[in-house]
Design a protein around this motif. Structure first.
Motif, PDB file in Angstrom:
ATOM      1  N   TRP A 199       0.838  -1.208   0.000  1.00 24.05           N
ATOM      2  CA  TRP A 199       0.000   0.000   0.000  1.00 24.05           C
ATOM      3  C   TRP A 199       0.868   1.250   0.000  1.00 24.05           C
ATOM      4  CZ3 TRP A 199       0.319   3.741   3.733  1.00 24.05           C
ATOM      5  CH2 TRP A 199      -0.550   4.821   3.566  1.00 24.05           C
TER       6      TRP A 199
ATOM      7  N   PHE B  48       0.884   4.044  -2.875  1.00 23.80           N
ATOM      8  CA  PHE B  48       0.459   5.413  -2.572  1.00 23.80           C
ATOM      9  C   PHE B  48       1.550   6.407  -2.947  1.00 23.80           C
ATOM     10  CE2 PHE B  48      -0.534   9.003   0.215  1.00 23.80           C
ATOM     11  CZ  PHE B  48      -1.866   9.181  -0.096  1.00 23.80           C
TER      12      PHE B  48
ATOM     13  N   ILE C  21       1.800   6.634  -6.924  1.00 24.66           N
ATOM     14  CA  ILE C  21       0.764   7.352  -7.675  1.00 24.66           C
ATOM     15  C   ILE C  21       0.797   8.841  -7.349  1.00 24.66           C
ATOM     16  CG2 ILE C  21      -0.743   5.340  -8.013  1.00 24.66           C
ATOM     17  CD1 ILE C  21      -2.613   6.421  -5.884  1.00 24.66           C
ATOM     18  N   TYR C  22       1.100   9.167  -6.087  1.00 21.18           N
ATOM     19  CA  TYR C  22       1.185  10.587  -5.739  1.00 21.18           C
ATOM     20  C   TYR C  22       2.374  11.226  -6.438  1.00 21.18           C
ATOM     21  CZ  TYR C  22       1.890  14.833  -3.042  1.00 21.18           C
ATOM     22  OH  TYR C  22       2.077  16.137  -2.680  1.00 21.18           O
TER      23      TYR C  22
ATOM     24  N   GLU D 226      -8.170   4.473  -3.026  1.00 21.88           N
ATOM     25  CA  GLU D 226      -7.360   5.643  -3.345  1.00 21.88           C
ATOM     26  C   GLU D 226      -7.153   5.826  -4.838  1.00 21.88           C
ATOM     27  OE1 GLU D 226      -5.256   5.189   0.908  1.00 21.88           O
ATOM     28  OE2 GLU D 226      -4.072   4.794  -0.878  1.00 21.88           O
TER      29      GLU D 226
ATOM     30  N   PHE E 204       0.011   2.528   9.568  1.00 23.59           N
ATOM     31  CA  PHE E 204       0.485   2.762   8.200  1.00 23.59           C
ATOM     32  C   PHE E 204      -0.342   3.836   7.506  1.00 23.59           C
ATOM     33  CE2 PHE E 204       3.124  -0.867   8.557  1.00 23.59           C
ATOM     34  CZ  PHE E 204       3.972  -0.878   7.470  1.00 23.59           C
ATOM     35  N   LEU E 205      -1.674   3.615   7.475  1.00 23.20           N
ATOM     36  CA  LEU E 205      -2.519   4.492   6.650  1.00 23.20           C
ATOM     37  C   LEU E 205      -2.401   5.950   7.086  1.00 23.20           C
ATOM     38  CD1 LEU E 205      -5.762   2.351   6.198  1.00 23.20           C
ATOM     39  CD2 LEU E 205      -3.800   2.539   4.684  1.00 23.20           C
TER      40      LEU E 205
ATOM     41  N   SER F 106      -4.267  14.828  -6.966  1.00 21.48           N
ATOM     42  CA  SER F 106      -3.413  14.516  -5.814  1.00 21.48           C
ATOM     43  C   SER F 106      -4.201  14.676  -4.524  1.00 21.48           C
ATOM     44  CB  SER F 106      -2.194  15.430  -5.793  1.00 21.48           C
ATOM     45  OG  SER F 106      -1.472  15.313  -7.002  1.00 21.48           O
TER      46      SER F 106
ATOM     47  N   SER G  94      -7.321  14.333  -4.195  1.00 17.29           N
ATOM     48  CA  SER G  94      -8.301  13.256  -4.101  1.00 17.29           C
ATOM     49  C   SER G  94      -7.691  11.982  -3.535  1.00 17.29           C
ATOM     50  CB  SER G  94      -8.902  12.978  -5.472  1.00 17.29           C
ATOM     51  OG  SER G  94      -9.435  14.157  -6.006  1.00 17.29           O
ATOM     52  N   PHE G  95      -6.415  11.714  -3.875  1.00 16.64           N
ATOM     53  CA  PHE G  95      -5.755  10.542  -3.290  1.00 16.64           C
ATOM     54  C   PHE G  95      -5.789  10.642  -1.765  1.00 16.64           C
ATOM     55  CE2 PHE G  95      -2.738  10.458  -7.189  1.00 16.64           C
ATOM     56  CZ  PHE G  95      -3.652   9.722  -7.912  1.00 16.64           C
ATOM     57  N   PHE G  96      -5.488  11.830  -1.272  1.00 15.96           N
ATOM     58  CA  PHE G  96      -5.410  11.991   0.180  1.00 15.96           C
ATOM     59  C   PHE G  96      -6.798  12.004   0.805  1.00 15.96           C
ATOM     60  CE2 PHE G  96      -1.234  13.138  -1.098  1.00 15.96           C
ATOM     61  CZ  PHE G  96      -0.449  12.672  -0.080  1.00 15.96           C
TER      62      PHE G  96
ATOM     63  N   ALA H 139      -9.283  10.219  -0.309  1.00 18.28           N
ATOM     64  CA  ALA H 139      -9.670   8.807  -0.237  1.00 18.28           C
ATOM     65  C   ALA H 139      -8.942   8.111   0.913  1.00 18.28           C
ATOM     66  CB  ALA H 139      -9.352   8.121  -1.561  1.00 18.28           C
ATOM     67  N   ALA H 140      -7.660   8.438   1.089  1.00 15.62           N
ATOM     68  CA  ALA H 140      -6.907   7.820   2.184  1.00 15.62           C
ATOM     69  C   ALA H 140      -7.502   8.220   3.529  1.00 15.62           C
ATOM     70  CB  ALA H 140      -5.439   8.235   2.104  1.00 15.62           C
TER      71      ALA H 140
ATOM     72  N   ALA I  72     -10.203   5.974   4.073  1.00 17.92           N
ATOM     73  CA  ALA I  72      -9.735   4.609   4.319  1.00 17.92           C
ATOM     74  C   ALA I  72      -9.307   4.434   5.777  1.00 17.92           C
ATOM     75  CB  ALA I  72      -8.580   4.273   3.378  1.00 17.92           C
TER      76      ALA I  72
END
Lengths: 120, 862
Positions: free
Chosen positions: A19, A23, A26-27, A109, B327-328, B346, B348-350, B352-353, B356
């Protein structure tokens, strides 16, 4: 130097390590693509960033699936087989549970790439 | 969920059959115990009295002192909050001015995070872990004591800066350019940057102690899945400190280099970027929230089962959730930076995290609710605080999900809505569980429960006060009231909400006063306590002395006291492992990391002055640097280094004082090992993880600045890098030093101790020559750190390598001195092994650093 009996700990964390790599990649990929104006480019005929992110995501999910399936088989098949008796069952169960959580996080994500423009 | 707990194990060959750890084997030690055995144990573990008291290292005392100091800072920072609430009670108030208000909110936030929350959790770890693991103490008690003293002294001086108008005033996250020399010319910002330096050192020292203690000092048979959940939580907590704190340490170094010497890391005109600070800070800052929350969650998972007298539902899932959150939570840092113009995808990735991470937290909440549902809740004071925690924390979590949504965050950004959210999360998620823990575990330290009446009063005052203070802030925030304003105008509809908040703050303060009163009346530290008033199932409720449990129990389940009602009596009578002091010194059993099989007996140090003096030197060093007393700082630094060396020389690497000792059950253990079983080896490896993470932040700095500047400006036009020949020679010299160390190892194994020391000193020469050649070559090209962020990044790398060279220098000389003093031989060689480990890391890092300087820009085609 061998660290006696330690390896089940990193093994149990394998899903989350995948993971983290996914992460970070992709970032990083999106940041570089936007900063260098590459987001308009194409890769294999597809828009660059989504193609890259989805490709990385497929790879990461595959890796997590392998980790999870191996753990599942070891749980089902009993642990007395080739893994030896010194590996507590709990650690294998933990490997599987962590793989599931990691798969969820990875999938979650990556989804925005289908909905949100890369660099707007 | 229940898992079959096969007692794993073909017994290893040095153990007799039947396995002495199995439940079928007879108890390890017979009765009656020899005359004077208990008295000898008590004598060895005696607490120093009178003027010698500061030399105390035992975790029972250091843990309580640590927690008491953290609570003191909580009260002091809380008083600052009361002054701020008084100022904001009515519009256009002039109780405090803008400048003092800036210092108040900055110091309040900084103290609550660095001087209260993290140390309070480390304190709980230091106090509780040995008892829960049935270890005599953590493996490095002087390290905990050092961490405590550096923190207590430094923290008090840091706090007092507010009385001289010298307190930091740029917000607890210290964003440049506001905190750059140009806009903050005074020493206020330096107080933060340097003043927090020793807190970070102290936190890392504590984290190393906790990781090694949990993995290596468990009771025999306490496999990982029989470990109390508080220990799981503390393991993740300490691991997170190891990976999160380096980012803020590195950011702090960069900002201080910029302020002191003008190296432009964050100044856009010279190729810097303020966003670099935000990335580094929040890469620490977001995990920090979970660093505070996870131990609290671990406490809750311990307290609820005792309060409802039922086993926790979903033990495995909760352990998984703790690891998952650990971790997350590192994938969330950019959600503090939604408003900085980072690309939407970018963000949006965070986003979503951020969703999560709520999954594992949700798992824990359901496990707690499920446990309460399966048991019979007793509304005692700890349970009240747990229910308060669930209510407040869930509300804070829900507003957290709201601000994780990018468009909503843009509306709420920098308003009181965020203030409300973060206080709900932190007070709900950390303060309430800590108070529950205080009431729950106080009897284990003082032998009696605290007052139910005062505790209940305190709970209701705090519960009502906290909600009354912070709920209205959601509304004032949505109405547009910005954070960090020292006053607001009349007629905007903000009066009512602010007045309610102020009244709430006073109510909450009364609650804290009640807790303080209860502590004064009903809490006394003692050298050991008996009794289990809440009928907990884990080992901290065994009868305790200063040496923890009289004998170290053999463990077969998660709640040994529930499953074996005779255990307490057996342990007290000395029927389990190591009922005595086998070497006549302080000692504890070291076990394997997964299955907790006994490996050796570690001798642990007792009271001493060296670590106290080292702590004074460390705190003095950083604080005198703040006020630019360079010579006094150097003197303090020298005292600190000398004290550390004295501490190591007299207290560590004692060698095999006995061949082996019997601990019962037919098990004989060595008292000295040199391989990866040794706790010192583990501590060094953990330290190198800290170091490696810091170096990753250094590499990130290069990558980030390259991205911002563009290929053409990295290096900027007109900058020449040295020909590759010189760095290549430098790299070869550095690598050769590692080879020479290998030769030194060969010599040592053959007993040529003096020749070994010569090889080590030669290796030192090679390392310094290699690094020096690289630095000289760079300097000759005319590259300077002040002109552009490229030069600044390159010399920051040089600074980091130079720091390591200096450490290796001290280590090499120390090693040679040990050799000449006859304290090193083919058997007694832990000092050599640990120095070699650090040295090898230094070599690898130096080579990576040279690649970053010379190959990275060339690889870009620049």
């Amino acid at each position: 130097m061998q660290v006696a009996g330690f390896s089940p700990i990193p093994a149990a964390l394998a899903g989350l390590i995948v993971w983290a790599a996914h992460f970070g990649l992709i970032y990083g990929a999106n940041a570089v693509a936007c900063a260098r104006g590459l987001a308009g480019g194409r890769w294999l005929g597809l828009p660059l960033v989504p193609a890259l992110v989805l490709g990385l995501t497929a790879l990461a999910l595959l890796a997590v699936a392998v980790i999870g399936l191996r753990a599942w088989q070891r749980l089902e098949g009993g642990l007395s087989g080739q893994e030896g008796e010194n590996e507590p069952r709990f650690m294998v169960w933990l490997t599987l549970a962590i793989a599931l959580l990691s798969a969820l996080a990875i999938l979650w994500e990556a989804l925005p790439v289908l909905l949100v423009p890369a660099c707007a | 969920m229940s898992l079959p707990n096969k007692m794993a194990g073909v017994p290893t060959q040095d153990l007799p059959t039947p396995d002495p750890l199995s439940a079928d084997a007879p108890l390890p030690n017979p009765l009656p115990r020899p005359e004077g055995e208990l008295e000898a144990l008590q004598r060895v573990w005696q607490t120093p009295r009178g003027w010698r008291f500061p030399t105390v290292v035992n975790n029972n005392w250091i843990g309580v002192l640590y927690l008491g100091t953290a609570l003191l800072f909580f009260v002091l920072a809380g008083c600052m909050a009361l002054v701020m609430r008084a100022q904001l009670a009515v519009p256009q108030n002039d109780l405090v001015g803008a400048e003092l208000y800036n210092q108040l909110f900055t110091t309040h936030g900084t103290m609550m995070m660095f001087l209260f929350a993290v140390p309070a959790m480390e304190a709980m770890g230091v106090y509780l872990l040995p008892a829960m693991l049935a270890a005599r103490d953590l493996p490095f008690p002087r390290l905990s004591a050092y961490a405590f003293w550096a923190y207590a002294i430094g923290g008090l001086v840091f706090f007092s800066s507010i009385f001289y108008g010298a307190a930091p005033n740029g917000g607890w996250f210290m964003y440049p350019p506001l905190t750059s020399k140009e806009y903050s010319p005074g020493i206020n910002a330096d107080f933060w940057l340097l003043g927090i330096g020793f807190i970070e050192i102290s936190a890392i020292a504590g984290a190393i102690e906790i990781v090694v203690g949990i993995l290596k000092n468990r009771a025999p048979g306490m496999t990982l899945d029989r470990m109390p959940l508080f220990c799981w939580a503390m393991l993740v907590f300490a691991a997170m400190i190891i990976f999160a704190f380096p980012a803020v340490i590195w950011g702090t170094i960069l900002l201080e280099l910029e302020r002191a010497f003008g190296w432009p890391f964050f100044i856009p005109e010279r190729g810097g970027d303020p966003l670099l600070w935000q990335h580094l800070f929040w890469f620490f800052g977001h995990p920090e929230v979970y660093i505070i929350f996870l131990p609290a969650a671990g406490m809750v998972s311990m307290i609820i089962p005792a309060m409802v007298q039922a086993r926790l539902v979903g033990y495995g899932l909760v352990a998984m959730a703790l690891l998952g959150t650990g971790f997350l939570s590192f994938g969330l840092w950019v959600h503090h930076m939604y408003a900085t113009g980072i690309p939407q995808l970018s963000l949006s990735f965070f986003s979503a995290a951020s969703f999560a991470v709520s999954v594992p937290t949700g798992i824990q909440v359901f496990a707690w609710i499920g446990t309460i549902a399966t048991g019979r809740p007793r509304l005692q004071v700890p349970m009240l605080f747990i229910l308060g925690f669930l209510f407040i924390f869930v509300l804070g979590g829900l507003t957290g999900v709201m601000v994780a949504v990018v468009p909503f965050d843009w509306q709420a950004h920098d308003t009181y809505f965020v203030v409300a959210h973060l206080h709900y999360v932190l007070i709900g998620g950390m303060v309430f569980p800590l108070l529950a823990a205080l009431y729950y575990w106080a009897p284990s330290a003082s032998g009696k429960t605290m007052s139910k009446r005062l505790g209940t009063f305190a709970f209701w005052l705090l519960f009502i006060g906290v909600n009354l203070t912070f709920f209205p802030m959601h509304i004032s925030g949505l109405m547009g009231m910005p954070r960090r304003v020292w006053t607001y105008p009349e007629g905007m509809g903000l009066e009512l909400w602010n007045m309610l908040s102020t009244i709430g703050a006073v109510v909450a303060a009364l609650g804290v006063a009640m807790v303080a009163l209860d502590l004064l009346r009903n809490f006394r530290v003692s050298n050991g306590a008996e009794g289990n008033p809440y009928n907990g199932g884990t080992l901290e409720w065994l009868p305790q002395g200063n040496y923890a449990a009289r004998s170290i129990p053999r463990i077969h389940s998660r709640e040994p006291l529930w499953d074996n009602p005779d255990l307490a009596e057996q342990v007290r009578a000395g029927r389990h492992f190591l009922p005595n002091t086998a070497t006549g010194l302080r000692e504890t059993i070291v076990t394997s990391p997964i299955e907790a099989r006994p490996q050796y007996i570690a001798i642990i140090p007792g009271p001493g002055w060296a670590h106290v003096i080292a702590a004074i030197g460390t705190a003095g060093f950083f604080l005198s640097l703040t006020v630019e007393w360079v010579w006094i700082a150097s003197a303090f630094g020298a005292v600190a280094v000398a004290a550390v060396l004295w501490w190591l020389w007299t207290g560590t690497d004692l060698g095999p004082v006995r061949d082996s000792v019997a601990i019962g059950g037919g098990i004989r253990l060595p008292v000295y090992v040199t391989d990866s079983r040794a706790v010192g080896w583990w501590a060094m490896v953990v330290l190198l993880l800290v170091d490696g993470t810091t170096f990753s932040c250094l590499a990130f700095t290069h990558g980030f600045l390259w991205l911002v500047n563009g290929d053409a400006a990295w290096p900027p036009a007109g900058t020449a890098l040295p020909e590759l020949v010189v760095p290549a020679v430098g790299a070869a010299l550095v690598a050769a030093s590692a080879v020479l160390l290998w030769v030194a190892d060969w010599l040592l194994r053959r007993g040529h101790v003096i020749a070994m020391s010569v090889a080590v000193l030669a290796a030192l020469g090679l390392l310094l020559a290699g690094l020096g050649a690289d630095l000289a070559a760079l300097w000759e090209t005319g590259l300077r750190p002040g002109a552009h962020s490229f030069g600044a990044a390159v010399f920051a790398n040089q600074f980091w390598q130079g720091l390591h060279a200096a450490l290796v220098l001290v280590m090499a000389l120390y090693l040679a001195a040990r050799a000449w003093a006859g304290l090193l031989d083919p058997t007694r060689r832990v000092t050599f092994d640990n120095v070699r480990l650090f040295w090898t890391y230094t070599v690898v890092q130096a080579l990576a650093g040279m690649a970053l300087t010379h190959l990275f820009p060339r690889g870009l085609g620049g």
